[in-house]
Design an enzyme around this catalytic site. Structure first.
Site, PDB file in Angstrom:
ATOM      1  N   SER A 124       0.808  -1.209   0.000  1.00  0.00           N
ATOM      2  CA  SER A 124       0.000   0.000   0.000  1.00  0.00           C
ATOM      3  C   SER A 124       0.845   1.264   0.000  1.00  0.00           C
ATOM      4  O   SER A 124       0.307   2.363  -0.023  1.00  0.00           O
ATOM      5  CB  SER A 124      -0.928   0.018   1.226  1.00  0.00           C
ATOM      6  OG  SER A 124      -0.198  -0.197   2.417  1.00  0.00           O
ATOM      7  N   HIS A 145      -2.447  -3.378  -5.032  1.00  0.00           N
ATOM      8  CA  HIS A 145      -2.951  -2.976  -3.717  1.00  0.00           C
ATOM      9  C   HIS A 145      -4.396  -3.444  -3.613  1.00  0.00           C
ATOM     10  O   HIS A 145      -5.321  -2.767  -4.057  1.00  0.00           O
ATOM     11  CB  HIS A 145      -2.842  -1.460  -3.542  1.00  0.00           C
ATOM     12  CG  HIS A 145      -3.313  -0.998  -2.191  1.00  0.00           C
ATOM     13  ND1 HIS A 145      -3.738   0.295  -1.949  1.00  0.00           N
ATOM     14  CD2 HIS A 145      -3.423  -1.651  -1.006  1.00  0.00           C
ATOM     15  CE1 HIS A 145      -4.090   0.405  -0.683  1.00  0.00           C
ATOM     16  NE2 HIS A 145      -3.908  -0.759  -0.092  1.00  0.00           N
ATOM     17  N   GLU A 157      -5.680  -1.512  -6.822  1.00  0.00           N
ATOM     18  CA  GLU A 157      -4.807  -0.544  -7.482  1.00  0.00           C
ATOM     19  C   GLU A 157      -3.661  -1.311  -8.125  1.00  0.00           C
ATOM     20  O   GLU A 157      -3.018  -2.147  -7.478  1.00  0.00           O
ATOM     21  CB  GLU A 157      -4.244   0.456  -6.469  1.00  0.00           C
ATOM     22  CG  GLU A 157      -5.263   1.436  -5.941  1.00  0.00           C
ATOM     23  CD  GLU A 157      -4.652   2.445  -4.986  1.00  0.00           C
ATOM     24  OE1 GLU A 157      -4.657   3.642  -5.314  1.00  0.00           O
ATOM     25  OE2 GLU A 157      -4.170   2.030  -3.911  1.00  0.00           O
ATOM     26  N   ASN A 196      -4.500   5.740  -0.774  1.00  0.00           N
ATOM     27  CA  ASN A 196      -3.874   6.144   0.482  1.00  0.00           C
ATOM     28  C   ASN A 196      -3.361   7.582   0.453  1.00  0.00           C
ATOM     29  O   ASN A 196      -3.201   8.207   1.510  1.00  0.00           O
ATOM     30  CB  ASN A 196      -2.745   5.187   0.860  1.00  0.00           C
ATOM     31  CG  ASN A 196      -3.292   3.945   1.529  1.00  0.00           C
ATOM     32  OD1 ASN A 196      -4.360   3.960   2.126  1.00  0.00           O
ATOM     33  ND2 ASN A 196      -2.557   2.848   1.427  1.00  0.00           N
TER      34      ASN A 196
END
Length: 289
Positions: A124, A145, A157, A196
């Site tokens: 991440s 991710h 992702e 994130n």
């Protein structure tokens, strides 16, 4: 390999929460799944995670008992990374610790027989470029991710480095959508990626509000769920993600971007030091015992 339909043998390194979810969805897609663990104890824990998840699916009528049994038969375990020699796709899902991931990728690079096999790291925040450079095939290394719980949340992702071949990027994205049924967002190889980069500053801000006495965790969460229609408040979400994981991600993002909003507050560091990691440890911003 020429298209995603040819990926039938998948390897998963690690069988924690994320690894178990990856093994489950791969087996559900009819794939041959091999999971690498460090010990028989890790295997038992990982197998129980998968079995619990499938039991819930059966209880909710989403999966038949025969389907569950055949799915479990498609998942095998090994403690020898050399058994991954025939894998066409390997997804590493160990802890967010770069030296550990670098070692695993070096080992995988040495044993994989297919030059076009894709090596994916489930991360991440870490640099895909640095992980890719641990191999002799950086063009086949890519970041994925996934989101927890993997069998439920649809997003992945996909993160290519400057060295990732476009064909590998496209094949993996097609595999994730066509075979695993996921939705793909293509993200840049920058710490935090897309989700994130937005989420971590939000969570850190909520923690600073608690730390300063500005508001209680329950009030912050009620404000965001009832006032902004969030399905879960930021502090309860942080507990679900794992406070140790969030601390590692925020630290990595701050190291790369030097943006104060990314910096983990002292409260988070102290909670991690004290083993208050959130739901998985029984206590974080909330008590789950």
């Amino acid at each position: 390999m020429t298209d995603n339909a040819e990926i039938s043998r998948v390897g998963v390194v690690g069988c924690g929460v994320m690894g178990a979810g990856l093994a489950e969805i791969s087996a559900k897609a009819g794939l041959d799944v091999l999971v690498a663990v460090t010990s028989t104890t890790s295997e038992q824990a990982g197998r129980k995670r998968i079995e619990r998840s499938l039991a819930n699916a059966v209880a909710k009528g989403k999966l038949g008992e025969d389907e569950r049994d055949s799915l479990l038969e498609r998942i095998t375990f090994t403690t020898d990374i050399g058994d991954f020699a025939d894998r066409q796709l390997v997804v590493e899902a160990v802890t967010e610790h770069e030296p550990t991931k670098l070692k695993i990728f070096s080992q995988l690079d040495a044993v994989l027989e297919d030059d076009e096999a894709i090596l994916a790291t489930n991360t991440s925040s870490l640099s895909i470029m640095r992980i890719a450079r641990a191999t002799e095939r950086p063009g086949q290394v890519i970041g994925t991710h996934f989101f927890n719980p993997v069998p439920v949340l649809p997003l992945v992702e996909v993160v290519g480095s400057l060295l990732t071949e476009q064909s590998a990027h496209d094949r993996l994205a097609a595999f994730l959508t066509d075979v695993l049924g996921k939705e793909v967002v293509r993200a840049p190889d920058r710490s935090g990626f897309v989700v994130n980069a937005l989420l971590v500053p939000f969570l850190m801000a909520a923690m600073r509000m608690v730390e300063s006495g500005f508001a209680a965790a329950a009030d912050i969460d009620r404000g965001m769920t009832l006032g902004c229609a969030h399905p879960m408040g930021p502090l309860r979400l942080a507990d679900l993600i794992g406070l140790d994981t969030l601390h590692a991600v925020a630290t990595e993002m701050y190291e790369e971007h030097k943006e104060p909003l990314h910096a983990p507050p002292p409260l988070l560091a102290r909670m991690v030091d004290g083993g208050l990691l959130g739901k998985k440890s029984g206590r974080g911003f909330y008590d789950y015992r």
